[in-house]
Design an enzyme around this catalytic site. Structure first.
Site, PDB file in Angstrom:
ATOM      1  N   TYR A   1      73.411 104.516  56.288  1.00 58.34           N
ATOM      2  CA  TYR A   1      74.720 105.030  55.872  1.00 58.34           C
ATOM      3  C   TYR A   1      75.339 104.046  54.886  1.00 58.34           C
ATOM      4  O   TYR A   1      75.449 102.852  55.171  1.00 58.34           O
ATOM      5  CB  TYR A   1      75.647 105.218  57.073  1.00 58.34           C
TER       6      TYR A   1
ATOM      7  N   GLN B   1      80.088 113.593  60.116  1.00 56.23           N
ATOM      8  CA  GLN B   1      79.118 114.676  59.913  1.00 56.23           C
ATOM      9  C   GLN B   1      77.763 114.152  59.426  1.00 56.23           C
ATOM     10  O   GLN B   1      76.718 114.699  59.772  1.00 56.23           O
ATOM     11  CB  GLN B   1      79.675 115.739  58.966  1.00 56.23           C
TER      12      GLN B   1
ATOM     13  N   ASN C   1      83.716 103.785  58.130  1.00 54.89           N
ATOM     14  CA  ASN C   1      85.088 103.773  58.631  1.00 54.89           C
ATOM     15  C   ASN C   1      85.124 104.075  60.128  1.00 54.89           C
ATOM     16  O   ASN C   1      84.076 104.167  60.791  1.00 54.89           O
ATOM     17  CB  ASN C   1      85.968 104.744  57.833  1.00 54.89           C
TER      18      ASN C   1
ATOM     19  N   SER D   1      85.673  92.062  59.147  1.00 60.50           N
ATOM     20  CA  SER D   1      84.960  90.835  58.809  1.00 60.50           C
ATOM     21  C   SER D   1      85.699  89.603  59.319  1.00 60.50           C
ATOM     22  O   SER D   1      86.905  89.638  59.585  1.00 60.50           O
ATOM     23  CB  SER D   1      84.788  90.746  57.298  1.00 60.50           C
TER      24      SER D   1
ATOM     25  N   GLN E   1      87.125  86.421  52.938  1.00 62.04           N
ATOM     26  CA  GLN E   1      87.063  87.419  54.003  1.00 62.04           C
ATOM     27  C   GLN E   1      88.388  88.155  54.161  1.00 62.04           C
ATOM     28  O   GLN E   1      88.420  89.342  54.461  1.00 62.04           O
ATOM     29  CB  GLN E   1      86.679  86.745  55.318  1.00 62.04           C
TER      30      GLN E   1
ATOM     31  N   HIS F   1      88.973  91.466  52.368  1.00 58.57           N
ATOM     32  CA  HIS F   1      88.240  92.652  52.823  1.00 58.57           C
ATOM     33  C   HIS F   1      89.157  93.674  53.479  1.00 58.57           C
ATOM     34  O   HIS F   1      89.040  94.873  53.253  1.00 58.57           O
ATOM     35  CB  HIS F   1      87.183  92.248  53.862  1.00 58.57           C
TER      36      HIS F   1
ATOM     37  N   GLU G   1      81.416  85.931  62.988  1.00 58.13           N
ATOM     38  CA  GLU G   1      80.409  86.582  62.140  1.00 58.13           C
ATOM     39  C   GLU G   1      79.816  85.554  61.169  1.00 58.13           C
ATOM     40  O   GLU G   1      78.604  85.405  61.060  1.00 58.13           O
ATOM     41  CB  GLU G   1      81.083  87.716  61.377  1.00 58.13           C
ATOM     42  N   HIS G   2      80.682  84.861  60.453  1.00 58.09           N
ATOM     43  CA  HIS G   2      80.267  83.806  59.509  1.00 58.09           C
ATOM     44  C   HIS G   2      80.827  82.469  59.985  1.00 58.09           C
ATOM     45  O   HIS G   2      82.024  82.363  60.246  1.00 58.09           O
ATOM     46  CB  HIS G   2      80.810  84.087  58.103  1.00 58.09           C
TER      47      HIS G   2
ATOM     48  N   ASP H   1      76.126  86.787  51.472  1.00 57.81           N
ATOM     49  CA  ASP H   1      76.437  88.195  51.199  1.00 57.81           C
ATOM     50  C   ASP H   1      75.503  88.803  50.166  1.00 57.81           C
ATOM     51  O   ASP H   1      75.141  89.978  50.262  1.00 57.81           O
ATOM     52  CB  ASP H   1      77.878  88.322  50.677  1.00 57.81           C
TER      53      ASP H   1
ATOM     54  N   GLU I   1      58.695  99.552  98.859  1.00 59.58           N
ATOM     55  CA  GLU I   1      59.668 100.360  98.128  1.00 59.58           C
ATOM     56  C   GLU I   1      59.637 101.830  98.558  1.00 59.58           C
ATOM     57  O   GLU I   1      60.329 102.662  97.974  1.00 59.58           O
ATOM     58  CB  GLU I   1      59.423 100.230  96.620  1.00 59.58           C
TER      59      GLU I   1
ATOM     60  N   HIS J   1      52.933 106.081  94.649  1.00 55.90           N
ATOM     61  CA  HIS J   1      52.524 104.887  93.909  1.00 55.90           C
ATOM     62  C   HIS J   1      51.379 104.187  94.645  1.00 55.90           C
ATOM     63  O   HIS J   1      50.387 103.782  94.037  1.00 55.90           O
ATOM     64  CB  HIS J   1      53.706 103.909  93.781  1.00 55.90           C
TER      65      HIS J   1
END
Length: 423
Positions: free
Chosen positions: A122, A183, A206, A229, A251, A254, A319-320, A353, A407, A412
């Protein structure tokens, strides 16, 4: 903005990853169910509604990608191809191989590595264009040997940004579709007459995309639920405030929810960072976004020493993580939780990046405590391999029967016992 470790603002920063806005849940569920029931008819209707798509065909051909590639600005083409080569080179080191070993005479155990057959990538649309995201999400799958890679991206007015198309060509995307939002995720997860069903969906989006990915997980695999971020910079007295402020703002621009934190044991440096942030903010085109981010989730945390700085970093699990200290290699050994670790003042976050090679798809919101960056290992399956000789089965028979009976799984037990050699 200079705070201590026990400040309420740090608690707010730590809490960014705790909430998932579910006010959109009914809308996203409705979209997913429509795609499942109505297929292409619902997909085309929703694409026209949300993306103002006017065309009749939603497919993007390789010829369209190639045309965009050939028309690409030479300077940008060179940069994207260099990034591709570096990303491929790095991710080739992650390749796993099938292995088998002989446990005892005539008995073999092992693991078979198989790439996924189909993966959906995506790519967000809108005002921002992220060709680097196309490369980072596609190339590890190509290195892993995925059979087919399908890209979906919203095409407002029916047009996909040509740089995204060119990046898709460079990365080796096999097919593309001009669909976005929940969708697109639903179409990839369940398949329609036009869009093939995939085994895994990767890529940012999003709130609708993130929630849709969360809801279809189990039907397909996903990479992660990406949040805003974030960056954390540990700095000692040797660090330059100008560099730190610039990296924090990289950052902050963003998203208003992005988090930018510096941690230092030097009060003078902390004050200089504050001053630089104010100065550099005024020069940014996205000043308002960056300012809101810094005001809400930005901080310079003053600690007693570098050991406490590492404790703060491990608690936040950023993250960073940038280490602007005299001996970053030594400090790195104390870091347990981070998506990517940048060593020294000459390794700013944009290096990761865009160009270095390690993946920029990283865990956010504290999930670096248990998630890893996107990699080749995300696009393979591991199957165990077992082969027993008669001798080994006989040796293990009684233990198998004992465990199965304990068990209360008699079938088995029988499955093994039926092969028991009669005396």
């Amino acid at each position: 903005m200079i705070i201590k470790r026990n400040d309420e603002k740090l608690k707010r920063i730590l809490g960014r990853g705790e909430s998932f806005d579910e006010q959109y849940l009914d809308t996203v569920l409705g979209i997913i169910n429509r795609i499942r029931k109505e297929g292409d008819a619902a997909l085309l209707e929703l694409t026209k509604k949300f993306d103002r798509f006017e065309g009749s065909s939603i497919e993007i051909t390789r010829k369209e990608m190639e045309k965009a590639y050939k028309a690409l600005d030479p300077k940008l083409k060179k940069a994207l191809e260099k990034a591709r080569d570096n990303i491929v080179s790095f991710h080739e080191k992650q390749l796993e191989k099938t292995w088998i070993y002989e446990k005892s005479e005539g008995t073999f155990l092992g693991q078979k590595i198989t790439p996924l057959e189909k993966v959906g990538v995506y790519v967000p649309g809108g005002k921002a264009v992220y060709p680097s995201s196309v490369l980072m999400n596609t190339l590890p799958a190509k290195v892993a040997g995925v059979g087919e890679i399908i890209m979906t991206t919203p095409a407002t007015g029916g047009e996909v940004n040509p740089v995204v198309l060119a990046a898709a060509y460079i990365a080796g995307v096999d097919r593309g579709f001009k669909v976005g939002g929940a969708q697109a995720v639903a179409a990839l997860a369940y398949g329609t007459a036009t869009v093939p069903k995939v085994d895994k969906i990767v890529g940012p989006g999003n709130i609708y995309v993130a929630l849709a990915k969360k809801l279809v997980f189990g039907q397909v695999d996903i990479d992660m639920i990406a949040g805003p971020s974030e960056i954390l910079i540990i700095a000692d007295k040797s660090a330059k405030a100008k560099y730190i402020a610039a990296d924090m703002l990289s950052q902050a621009e963003h998203d208003e929810l992005a988090s930018s934190v510096a941690v230092t044991d030097n009060k003078k440096l902390a004050e200089k960072i504050e001053e630089e942030l104010r100065k550099q903010l005024e020069e940014l085109p996205k000043k308002e976004i960056a300012k809101k981010s810094i005001d809400s989730y930005g901080a310079v945390i003053l600690v007693k020493d570098m050991d406490e700085a590492c404790e703060v970093a491990n608690e936040i699990a950023p993250e960073h993580l940038e280490l602007y200290v005299e001996n970053p290699m030594e400090m790195m050994l104390k870091i347990k939780n981070a998506g990517a670790i940048f060593l020294g003042e000459n390794t700013p976050e944009p290096v990761g990046d865009y160009i270095a090679g390690p993946n920029h798809v990283l865990p956010t919101g504290g999930t670096a405590r248990f998630f890893s960056p996107l990699g080749v290992y995300d696009f393979i399956k591991r199957s165990s391999i077992l082969y027993y000789s008669k001798k080994q089965l006989a040796e293990d028979m009684e233990d198998i029967i004992t465990l199965a009976e304990h068990e209360e799984l008699i079938a088995h037990r029988n499955s093994a016992a039926v092969r028991k050699k009669k005396k």
